[in-house]
Scaffold this motif. Structure first.
Motif, PDB file in Angstrom:
ATOM      1  N   HIS A 160       0.824  -1.208   0.000  1.00 53.67           N
ATOM      2  CA  HIS A 160       0.000   0.000   0.000  1.00 53.67           C
ATOM      3  C   HIS A 160       0.858   1.258   0.000  1.00 53.67           C
ATOM      4  O   HIS A 160       0.510   2.259  -0.651  1.00 53.67           O
ATOM      5  CB  HIS A 160      -0.933  -0.018   1.211  1.00 53.67           C
ATOM      6  CG  HIS A 160      -2.017  -1.041   1.104  1.00 53.67           C
ATOM      7  ND1 HIS A 160      -2.741  -1.501   2.188  1.00 53.67           N
ATOM      8  CD2 HIS A 160      -2.518  -1.724   0.022  1.00 53.67           C
ATOM      9  CE1 HIS A 160      -3.621  -2.403   1.782  1.00 53.67           C
ATOM     10  NE2 HIS A 160      -3.497  -2.550   0.474  1.00 53.67           N
ATOM     11  N   LEU A 212      -2.267  -2.733  -4.883  1.00 52.43           N
ATOM     12  CA  LEU A 212      -3.320  -3.490  -4.230  1.00 52.43           C
ATOM     13  C   LEU A 212      -2.808  -4.886  -3.877  1.00 52.43           C
ATOM     14  O   LEU A 212      -1.835  -5.370  -4.477  1.00 52.43           O
ATOM     15  CB  LEU A 212      -4.536  -3.616  -5.147  1.00 52.43           C
ATOM     16  CG  LEU A 212      -5.255  -2.326  -5.541  1.00 52.43           C
ATOM     17  CD1 LEU A 212      -6.335  -2.628  -6.578  1.00 52.43           C
ATOM     18  CD2 LEU A 212      -5.859  -1.642  -4.327  1.00 52.43           C
ATOM     19  N   ASP A 235      -6.680  -6.122   0.283  1.00 57.18           N
ATOM     20  CA  ASP A 235      -7.802  -5.440  -0.363  1.00 57.18           C
ATOM     21  C   ASP A 235      -8.917  -6.406  -0.740  1.00 57.18           C
ATOM     22  O   ASP A 235     -10.096  -6.060  -0.652  1.00 57.18           O
ATOM     23  CB  ASP A 235      -7.304  -4.699  -1.606  1.00 57.18           C
ATOM     24  CG  ASP A 235      -6.291  -3.632  -1.246  1.00 57.18           C
ATOM     25  OD1 ASP A 235      -6.690  -2.576  -0.745  1.00 57.18           O
ATOM     26  OD2 ASP A 235      -5.083  -3.886  -1.454  1.00 57.18           O
ATOM     27  N   ASP A 279     -13.780  -2.588  -0.026  1.00 56.06           N
ATOM     28  CA  ASP A 279     -13.764  -1.395  -0.863  1.00 56.06           C
ATOM     29  C   ASP A 279     -14.960  -1.463  -1.799  1.00 56.06           C
ATOM     30  O   ASP A 279     -15.019  -2.305  -2.698  1.00 56.06           O
ATOM     31  CB  ASP A 279     -12.454  -1.325  -1.655  1.00 56.06           C
ATOM     32  CG  ASP A 279     -12.314  -0.051  -2.467  1.00 56.06           C
ATOM     33  OD1 ASP A 279     -13.208   0.216  -3.295  1.00 56.06           O
ATOM     34  OD2 ASP A 279     -11.315   0.671  -2.284  1.00 56.06           O
TER      35      ASP A 279
END
Length: 372
Positions: A165, A170, A191, A216
């Motif tokens: 990150h 990702l 993620d 996300d």
């Protein structure tokens, strides 16, 4: 970490009662199998079920249940590789650079080489054991599989995600060999997590299934859209079978992990075995990191015999072993992985501990080893 801590117990309770808490009087506790290509859709098409490729009530039931374990939005797919493909297509862009384990599930590498590389995707392959300390500058995506399949090497998810990150990348973790009960990639910073639920999560060797989970919303929306547009949709009966199997995941895993530990100890001390890989053995290279990030070391063992013939004889002669590819089922199963081209010794056997009574399973395998 423990599979019996308060947080895990709360997630298991939520999973088991997710459907029960949302149904009314007279509705079945088990989800219905909705075989529908068409739904009634007069007027504007603003409805959750406009067409069979868009959604199905059964998908939502199993997604909610798995999502309770992942503590994240979950999208189901007709196989583990369908889930892998969706995760890659939703996160990679043309000319992206991807870090990939060279010793992970080989079909992922074949998919990338045969199809995804045509989009000018650059892939760099390194062993799982080297992932933790590898430089991550200029990578767009880091793909992790830990414990790796079939070698059972482990890498530090939290350390890798922190550095990835910071470098703008990702991280996706293939959590098939651990399941969300034994390892929590999203809590460790990943993620996305993907899984072939064909294995332990569904657990009965009767259905192909997979899922992607993430927190996300934008990425998950892309994955859901990929499923709709690509038509990578599970069948209603398959969703039901995956849900049915999921309900006993904790119970099955407890026996599978106990059996794996007992068998690993047996293999470790037996003269017919040249080497053993299992994250639950104190001198295994994976032990330290696995103990820190896994609730249990799992149910898969790597056993190396002197040669291919001895390995095949072990599998064939043991009455407690089902000779098959794949893993994570009720019955203990095994296969010699070099036959698929994996970078392992010819006598390397991947053994998946099942749910048999521990003492009987250990005796059957011990007798077979003694006769080799």
């Amino acid at each position: 970490m423990s599979i019996d801590d308060a947080s895990t117990n709360a997630r298991i309770m939520a999973m088991l009662h997710k459907r029960a808490s949302s149904i009314g009087k007279g509705e079945s506790l088990t989800p219905p199998i909705v075989n529908a290509a068409k739904y009634a859709l007069p007027g504007d098409p603003d409805h959750p079920f406009p067409y069979g490729r868009f959604d199905n009530p059964g998908w939502g039931t199993v997604e909610s249940a798995i999502g309770a374990l992942e503590d994240a939005e979950t999208i189901c797919f007709p196989s583990g590789m369908a889930a892998v493909t969706a995760a890659l297509m939703a996160t990679l862009k043309p000319k992206s650079k991807l870090l990939l384990p060279s010793d992970g599930y080989y079909t992922v590498r074949v998919l990338l080489n045969e199809f995804i590389r045509q989009h000018e995707i650059e892939t760099v392959e390194i062993p799982t054991a080297d992932m933790t300390g590898h430089a991550l500058d200029r990578f767009d995506l880091v793909w992790i599989e830990t414990p790796s399949n079939p070698g059972l090497d482990v890498c530090d998810i939290a350390a890798i995600t922190k550095r990835a990150h910071a470098a703008g990348a990702l991280v996706i973790v293939d959590n098939t060999t651990a399941t969300p009960l034994l390892q929590r990639p999203l809590d460790l910073g990943a993620d996305l997590t993907v899984s072939s639920d064909t294995k332990a999560l569904a657990g009965h060797s009767d259905v192909l299934f997979g899922h992607v989970s993430g927190r996300d919303a934008e990425i998950m929306a892309r994955i859901r859209n990929w499923r709709k547009l690509a038509g990578s949709t599970p069948g209603p009966a398959e969703a039901y079978l995956a849900y049915r199997g999921l309900m006993t995941l904790e119970l099955r895993l407890a026996r599978m992990c106990a059996n794996a530990q007992a068998l690993a100890n047996l293999f470790y001390s037996h003269k017919a075995v040249e080497a053993v890989r299992f994250p639950g053995l104190a001198d295994d290279p994976s032990y330290r990191i696995a103990a820190a990030q896994m609730a249990q070391p799992g149910f898969v063992i790597g056993v190396t015999f002197a040669d291919a013939a001895t390995a095949e004889r072990f599998i064939t002669d043991c009455p407690a072993i089902f000779a098959a590819t794949s893993f994570g089922g009720i019955q203990t199963s095994a296969e010699r992985r070099a036959r698929w081209g994996d970078a392992v010794r010819e006598g390397y056997v991947r053994l998946s501990a099942g749910c048999e009574p521990t003492a009987a399973l250990v005796k059957a395998i011990s007798d077979t080893l003694d006769a080799l």
